[in-house]
Design a protein around this motif. Structure first.
Motif, PDB file in Angstrom:
ATOM      1  N   GLU A 141       0.814  -1.215   0.000  1.00 30.05           N
ATOM      2  CA  GLU A 141       0.000   0.000   0.000  1.00 30.05           C
ATOM      3  C   GLU A 141       0.848   1.265   0.000  1.00 30.05           C
ATOM      4  O   GLU A 141       0.367   2.344  -0.355  1.00 30.05           O
ATOM      5  CB  GLU A 141      -0.937  -0.001   1.206  1.00 30.05           C
ATOM      6  CG  GLU A 141      -2.011  -1.088   1.153  1.00 30.05           C
ATOM      7  CD  GLU A 141      -2.965  -1.013   2.321  1.00 30.05           C
ATOM      8  OE1 GLU A 141      -2.827  -0.081   3.147  1.00 30.05           O
ATOM      9  OE2 GLU A 141      -3.860  -1.882   2.412  1.00 30.05           O
ATOM     10  N   SER A 142       2.119   1.157   0.389  1.00 32.77           N
ATOM     11  CA  SER A 142       2.993   2.329   0.448  1.00 32.77           C
ATOM     12  C   SER A 142       3.533   2.719  -0.912  1.00 32.77           C
ATOM     13  O   SER A 142       4.037   3.834  -1.091  1.00 32.77           O
ATOM     14  CB  SER A 142       4.162   2.056   1.396  1.00 32.77           C
ATOM     15  OG  SER A 142       5.064   1.104   0.826  1.00 32.77           O
ATOM     16  N   ALA A 143       3.450   1.821  -1.891  1.00 38.29           N
ATOM     17  CA  ALA A 143       4.113   2.036  -3.175  1.00 38.29           C
ATOM     18  C   ALA A 143       3.577   3.243  -3.924  1.00 38.29           C
ATOM     19  O   ALA A 143       4.297   3.873  -4.704  1.00 38.29           O
ATOM     20  CB  ALA A 143       3.983   0.788  -4.046  1.00 38.29           C
ATOM     21  N   VAL A 144       2.327   3.601  -3.692  1.00 35.25           N
ATOM     22  CA  VAL A 144       1.724   4.720  -4.406  1.00 35.25           C
ATOM     23  C   VAL A 144       2.453   6.029  -4.132  1.00 35.25           C
ATOM     24  O   VAL A 144       2.425   6.946  -4.968  1.00 35.25           O
ATOM     25  CB  VAL A 144       0.218   4.842  -4.045  1.00 35.25           C
ATOM     26  CG1 VAL A 144       0.039   5.255  -2.589  1.00 35.25           C
ATOM     27  CG2 VAL A 144      -0.490   5.810  -4.979  1.00 35.25           C
ATOM     28  N   SER A 145       3.151   6.122  -3.002  1.00 36.39           N
ATOM     29  CA  SER A 145       3.809   7.380  -2.624  1.00 36.39           C
ATOM     30  C   SER A 145       5.047   7.666  -3.477  1.00 36.39           C
ATOM     31  O   SER A 145       5.508   8.809  -3.534  1.00 36.39           O
ATOM     32  CB  SER A 145       4.185   7.366  -1.143  1.00 36.39           C
ATOM     33  OG  SER A 145       5.161   6.382  -0.871  1.00 36.39           O
ATOM     34  N   VAL A 158      10.142   7.290  -8.572  1.00 33.22           N
ATOM     35  CA  VAL A 158      11.427   6.650  -8.276  1.00 33.22           C
ATOM     36  C   VAL A 158      11.560   5.348  -9.058  1.00 33.22           C
ATOM     37  O   VAL A 158      10.828   4.383  -8.787  1.00 33.22           O
ATOM     38  CB  VAL A 158      11.588   6.367  -6.764  1.00 33.22           C
ATOM     39  CG1 VAL A 158      12.977   5.794  -6.484  1.00 33.22           C
ATOM     40  CG2 VAL A 158      11.347   7.625  -5.942  1.00 33.22           C
ATOM     41  N   PRO A 159      12.469   5.257 -10.019  1.00 35.14           N
ATOM     42  CA  PRO A 159      12.726   3.984 -10.697  1.00 35.14           C
ATOM     43  C   PRO A 159      13.312   2.960  -9.719  1.00 35.14           C
ATOM     44  O   PRO A 159      14.187   3.300  -8.917  1.00 35.14           O
ATOM     45  CB  PRO A 159      13.743   4.355 -11.775  1.00 35.14           C
ATOM     46  CG  PRO A 159      13.615   5.841 -11.946  1.00 35.14           C
ATOM     47  CD  PRO A 159      13.253   6.359 -10.594  1.00 35.14           C
ATOM     48  N   LEU A 160      12.835   1.731  -9.800  1.00 36.76           N
ATOM     49  CA  LEU A 160      13.336   0.656  -8.950  1.00 36.76           C
ATOM     50  C   LEU A 160      13.796  -0.515  -9.789  1.00 36.76           C
ATOM     51  O   LEU A 160      13.173  -0.846 -10.807  1.00 36.76           O
ATOM     52  CB  LEU A 160      12.265   0.158  -7.973  1.00 36.76           C
ATOM     53  CG  LEU A 160      12.017   0.989  -6.723  1.00 36.76           C
ATOM     54  CD1 LEU A 160      11.013   2.091  -6.987  1.00 36.76           C
ATOM     55  CD2 LEU A 160      11.529   0.097  -5.581  1.00 36.76           C
ATOM     56  N   TRP A 161      14.874  -1.137  -9.333  1.00 36.02           N
ATOM     57  CA  TRP A 161      15.284  -2.444  -9.857  1.00 36.02           C
ATOM     58  C   TRP A 161      15.146  -3.396  -8.670  1.00 36.02           C
ATOM     59  O   TRP A 161      15.950  -3.402  -7.741  1.00 36.02           O
ATOM     60  CB  TRP A 161      16.714  -2.393 -10.362  1.00 36.02           C
ATOM     61  CG  TRP A 161      17.150  -3.678 -11.062  1.00 36.02           C
ATOM     62  CD1 TRP A 161      16.518  -4.885 -11.066  1.00 36.02           C
ATOM     63  CD2 TRP A 161      18.329  -3.848 -11.858  1.00 36.02           C
ATOM     64  NE1 TRP A 161      17.217  -5.802 -11.810  1.00 36.02           N
ATOM     65  CE2 TRP A 161      18.337  -5.198 -12.306  1.00 36.02           C
ATOM     66  CE3 TRP A 161      19.383  -3.008 -12.216  1.00 36.02           C
ATOM     67  CZ2 TRP A 161      19.354  -5.703 -13.104  1.00 36.02           C
ATOM     68  CZ3 TRP A 161      20.401  -3.519 -13.012  1.00 36.02           C
ATOM     69  CH2 TRP A 161      20.386  -4.857 -13.450  1.00 36.02           C
ATOM     70  N   ILE A 162      14.095  -4.191  -8.702  1.00 40.54           N
ATOM     71  CA  ILE A 162      13.783  -5.126  -7.624  1.00 40.54           C
ATOM     72  C   ILE A 162      14.378  -6.486  -7.978  1.00 40.54           C
ATOM     73  O   ILE A 162      14.143  -7.021  -9.061  1.00 40.54           O
ATOM     74  CB  ILE A 162      12.255  -5.235  -7.430  1.00 40.54           C
ATOM     75  CG1 ILE A 162      11.665  -3.854  -7.112  1.00 40.54           C
ATOM     76  CG2 ILE A 162      11.919  -6.239  -6.331  1.00 40.54           C
ATOM     77  CD1 ILE A 162      10.147  -3.818  -7.139  1.00 40.54           C
ATOM     78  N   ALA A 170       2.374  -3.802  -6.982  1.00 44.21           N
ATOM     79  CA  ALA A 170       1.781  -2.582  -6.426  1.00 44.21           C
ATOM     80  C   ALA A 170       2.301  -1.342  -7.146  1.00 44.21           C
ATOM     81  O   ALA A 170       1.545  -0.389  -7.391  1.00 44.21           O
ATOM     82  CB  ALA A 170       2.088  -2.497  -4.938  1.00 44.21           C
ATOM     83  N   ILE A 171       3.580  -1.347  -7.489  1.00 42.60           N
ATOM     84  CA  ILE A 171       4.163  -0.217  -8.217  1.00 42.60           C
ATOM     85  C   ILE A 171       3.539  -0.105  -9.609  1.00 42.60           C
ATOM     86  O   ILE A 171       3.185   0.993 -10.069  1.00 42.60           O
ATOM     87  CB  ILE A 171       5.694  -0.369  -8.299  1.00 42.60           C
ATOM     88  CG1 ILE A 171       6.306  -0.211  -6.903  1.00 42.60           C
ATOM     89  CG2 ILE A 171       6.293   0.657  -9.261  1.00 42.60           C
ATOM     90  CD1 ILE A 171       7.754  -0.640  -6.820  1.00 42.60           C
ATOM     91  N   LEU A 172       3.374  -1.232 -10.289  1.00 39.28           N
ATOM     92  CA  LEU A 172       2.714  -1.238 -11.592  1.00 39.28           C
ATOM     93  C   LEU A 172       1.285  -0.708 -11.480  1.00 39.28           C
ATOM     94  O   LEU A 172       0.844   0.105 -12.309  1.00 39.28           O
ATOM     95  CB  LEU A 172       2.706  -2.651 -12.167  1.00 39.28           C
ATOM     96  CG  LEU A 172       4.033  -3.187 -12.706  1.00 39.28           C
ATOM     97  CD1 LEU A 172       3.945  -4.692 -12.928  1.00 39.28           C
ATOM     98  CD2 LEU A 172       4.412  -2.488 -14.009  1.00 39.28           C
ATOM     99  N   SER A 173       0.562  -1.158 -10.471  1.00 39.08           N
ATOM    100  CA  SER A 173      -0.823  -0.720 -10.285  1.00 39.08           C
ATOM    101  C   SER A 173      -0.915   0.777 -10.009  1.00 39.08           C
ATOM    102  O   SER A 173      -1.913   1.419 -10.352  1.00 39.08           O
ATOM    103  CB  SER A 173      -1.474  -1.502  -9.136  1.00 39.08           C
ATOM    104  OG  SER A 173      -1.562  -2.878  -9.439  1.00 39.08           O
ATOM    105  N   ALA A 174       0.156   1.325  -9.398  1.00 37.80           N
ATOM    106  CA  ALA A 174       0.177   2.755  -9.073  1.00 37.80           C
ATOM    107  C   ALA A 174       0.735   3.598 -10.212  1.00 37.80           C
ATOM    108  O   ALA A 174       0.895   4.815 -10.055  1.00 37.80           O
ATOM    109  CB  ALA A 174       0.994   2.983  -7.800  1.00 37.80           C
ATOM    110  N   GLY A 175       1.043   2.976 -11.346  1.00 35.89           N
ATOM    111  CA  GLY A 175       1.501   3.728 -12.508  1.00 35.89           C
ATOM    112  C   GLY A 175       2.997   3.751 -12.722  1.00 35.89           C
ATOM    113  O   GLY A 175       3.488   4.444 -13.619  1.00 35.89           O
TER     114      GLY A 175
END
Length: 265
Positions: free
Chosen positions: A193-197, A202-206, A226-231
């Motif tokens: 749920e925090s990913a939307v912020s 911020v680009p991420l390499w997970i 979650a990051i994908l869902s948040a755009g």
């Protein structure tokens, strides 16, 4: 009351780095021993400055958060994994940066969570709505101080970490979404749920190992989803052969740091 490294000590440390390099001492000695004090709390950390550091120039800043096994108060163990990435001479020449390796105290954690160690993989319940841990609060305060220095490129501030540090990476992005230009969380997890912020900023390499039986790889998948869902558009690597030590193949990625430093705000 806060105590922070002075410009004078930075200049002294630059001379120390040059001397050590000439004398062929252990490369980890190039990381200076530092401490950040806020009231009665102390965060030990190690710092690596670029070769020929010039206070009148500006440099990227990288925060590296270690795993649970490197906690303590010796200000050494946090360099076990990851420090060699930044000590490579080619890297130091092509990607000059200020590198910060803080050490989390025993009994503390980077991320605010509850861990159920009776399960395998471990079950984590993230509590981002609570105040940060002492270690995280100290790291954020240290980073605020570092970013305020005139020799830091504020559009190139990065964070990466492994295991407990991967979880800390996700959390500090939530708590400081405007600070970082890119992040690399390795075998970590967080509160989806925090990913939307930060998802669109911020680009991420997970990175995670598919066979990880300590930190469930589905935690990284959940954060990526979650990051994908948040755009957002995260880069995701799952090693089919790796268990928890997915940092080993991650550090061997030839484009790991090139990708990190290619991002700016």
């Amino acid at each position: 009351m806060k105590h922070f490294i002075s410009f004078f000590s930075l200049v002294l440390f630059t001379s120390f780095c040059s001397l050590n390099a000439q004398e062929g001492k252990s490369s980890k000695d190039l990381f200076s021993y530092e401490a950040h004090v806020v009231d009665s709390d102390t965060l030990n950390y190690r710092m690596l400055l670029p070769e020929n550091f010039d206070e009148s120039k500006t440099y990227p800043l990288v925060l590296f958060l270690h795993g649970a096994g490197e906690r303590g108060d010796n200000n050494k163990n946090q360099l076990v994994h990851g420090s060699s990435l930044f000590l490579n001479e080619t890297t130091r020449d092509s990607l000059p940066a200020i590198i910060i390796f803080p050490q989390c105290a025993k009994g503390d954690y980077w991320s605010k969570l509850e861990a159920d160690r009776t399960t395998k993989p471990i079950t984590f319940k993230y509590k981002y709505n609570d105040n940060p841990t002492t270690a995280m609060a100290l790291v954020m305060d240290l980073m605020d101080n570092m970013v305020s220095q005139p020799f830091v490129k504020t559009d190139q501030v990065y964070v990466m970490g492994l295991s407990m540090g991967g979880m800390g990476t996700f959390e500090i992005l939530y708590r400081k979404p405007k600070m970082f230009a890119a992040a690399i969380p390795i075998c970590g997890g967080g509160d989806p749920e925090s990913a939307v912020s930060y998802a669109t900023d911020v680009p991420l390499w997970i990175i995670h190992g598919a066979k990880d039986d300590v930190v469930d790889p589905k935690l990284s998948l959940s954060m990526a989803s979650a990051i994908l869902s948040a755009g957002g558009f995260p880069k995701l690597t799952i090693y089919d052969f790796a268990n928890h030590n997915s940092w080993d193949p991650a550090f061997a990625e030839p484009e790991l740091l090139t990708w990190l430093f290619s991002n700016s705000k």
